[in-house]
Write a protein that holds these residues in place. Structure first.
Motif, mmCIF file in Angstrom:
data_model
loop_
_atom_site.group_PDB
_atom_site.id
_atom_site.type_symbol
_atom_site.label_atom_id
_atom_site.label_comp_id
_atom_site.label_asym_id
_atom_site.label_seq_id
_atom_site.Cartn_x
_atom_site.Cartn_y
_atom_site.Cartn_z
ATOM 1 N N GLU A 4 42.171 39.052 39.533
ATOM 2 C CA GLU A 4 41.826 40.289 40.242
ATOM 3 C C GLU A 4 43.054 41.083 40.657
ATOM 4 O O GLU A 4 43.072 42.310 40.556
ATOM 5 C CB GLU A 4 40.978 39.941 41.465
ATOM 6 C CG GLU A 4 40.581 41.156 42.291
ATOM 7 C CD GLU A 4 39.736 40.765 43.474
ATOM 8 O OE1 GLU A 4 39.766 41.516 44.465
ATOM 9 O OE2 GLU A 4 39.065 39.730 43.425
ATOM 10 N N THR A 9 42.226 47.699 39.174
ATOM 11 C CA THR A 9 40.926 47.817 39.833
ATOM 12 C C THR A 9 40.531 49.253 40.160
ATOM 13 O O THR A 9 39.351 49.610 40.078
ATOM 14 C CB THR A 9 40.896 46.972 41.120
ATOM 15 O OG1 THR A 9 42.018 47.329 41.944
ATOM 16 C CG2 THR A 9 40.974 45.497 40.788
ATOM 17 N N LYS A 13 37.083 50.878 38.797
ATOM 18 C CA LYS A 13 36.054 51.400 39.698
ATOM 19 C C LYS A 13 35.710 52.851 39.357
ATOM 20 O O LYS A 13 34.545 53.246 39.397
ATOM 21 C CB LYS A 13 36.540 51.306 41.145
ATOM 22 C CG LYS A 13 36.595 49.893 41.686
ATOM 23 C CD LYS A 13 37.141 49.844 43.103
ATOM 24 C CE LYS A 13 37.231 48.427 43.622
ATOM 25 N NZ LYS A 13 37.802 48.352 44.988
ATOM 26 N N ILE A 18 33.678 48.119 37.296
ATOM 27 C CA ILE A 18 33.507 47.183 38.404
ATOM 28 C C ILE A 18 32.996 47.951 39.622
ATOM 29 O O ILE A 18 33.165 49.166 39.723
ATOM 30 C CB ILE A 18 34.813 46.429 38.754
ATOM 31 C CG1 ILE A 18 35.883 47.415 39.261
ATOM 32 C CG2 ILE A 18 35.308 45.628 37.579
ATOM 33 C CD1 ILE A 18 37.149 46.707 39.758
ATOM 34 N N ASN A 22 34.467 44.699 43.868
ATOM 35 C CA ASN A 22 35.268 44.093 42.787
ATOM 36 C C ASN A 22 34.478 43.170 41.866
ATOM 37 O O ASN A 22 35.065 42.399 41.106
ATOM 38 C CB ASN A 22 36.473 43.329 43.342
ATOM 39 C CG ASN A 22 37.547 44.266 43.876
ATOM 40 O OD1 ASN A 22 37.571 45.448 43.557
ATOM 41 N ND2 ASN A 22 38.440 43.732 44.692
#
Length: 241
Positions: A4, A9, A13, A18, A22
């Motif tokens: 992660e 991320t 997103k 995701i 998360n």
């Protein structure tokens, strides 16, 4: 989520891959996620538009490419139930930075209806060449074989034109031409008892999510970035082809 801290991320997103907590989108199966983490490509189709998502640089960067096909995906899927359908997909934006091969911004695909699974499967005429030729051979249909060979000749001609345009990747393009030439020779020599369909690994190159939401999220983000660039550089207009 595995690794992660290394994953991009924020970008994941933005494009709906995701969620805010998360976790991966429920539109992706566990197998989809596993393949995505290994470098496979998520493909989101919407009408004639396509967006592809791939983790690169040891899963630290999300590579997004926008393309446009020559036909609506819904029309292709419907027509493929009667006969194999062929479609060209090309980039409408500046994605060739001198490092990407012609295959990354131009794809010729075949859509085949599998009666056993009642699903339409997409094959890349280069990446899945052997499998696709086996399927065409198994049909034992002169018309289908002729149509397939015509598409192979079109692909070969396209690639030959690319060699002069992209001399830095001439070797890779030549390899692709050799693949296409081999399949043309195979089609010419097709016999009734030739190759059978290899049902394993049909989708071992790309994941086909066919999700309009993913495409719309990606397209919206691109438009926002373009607007920001225009504000910073008023002289900038459009995209290079």
């Amino acid at each position: 989520m595995k690794n992660e801290t290394l994953l991009p991320t924020d970008d994941l997103k933005k494009y709906g891959i995701i969620n805010e907590d998360n976790t991966f989108s429920k539109k992706l199966t566990a197998d989809d996620v596993t393949k995505f983490m290994k470098g496979y490509t998520i493909v989101a189709d919407n009408d004639k538009k396509r967006a592809t998502f791939q983790l690169v640089d040891d899963n630290t960067r999300l590579k997004v490419i926008f393309l446009e096909r020559d036909k609506k995906i819904s029309e292709i899927i419907d027509s493929s139930k009667d006969q194999v359908q062929y479609s060209d997909i090309e980039s409408k934006y500046d994605v060739n930075d001198g490092k990407n091969s012609a295959q990354l911004n131009w794809i010729k695909s075949a859509f085949v209806f599998d009666k056993e699974t009642n699903k339409v499967v997409e094959f890349d005429l280069i990446k899945n060449a052997t499998q696709l030729t086996a399927i065409i051979a198994d049909k034992k249909d002169i018309i289908e074989s002729s149509r397939y060979k015509t598409e192979l000749f079109k692909l070969k001609e396209f690639l030959q034109e690319k060699i002069d345009k992209y001399p830095e990747i001439a070797k890779e393009i030549t390899n692709d031409i050799n693949i296409v030439s081999k399949e043309i020779n195979t089609v010419n020599a097709i016999s009734p008892d030739s190759k059978q369909i290899n049902k394993e690994g049909k989708n071992d190159i790309q994941l086909n999510v066919n999700d309009s939401d993913l495409y719309e999220d990606a397209n919206r983000r691109r438009e926002e970035e373009k607007q920001e660039e225009d504000k910073e550089n008023p002289k900038s207009r459009g995209f290079r082809r």
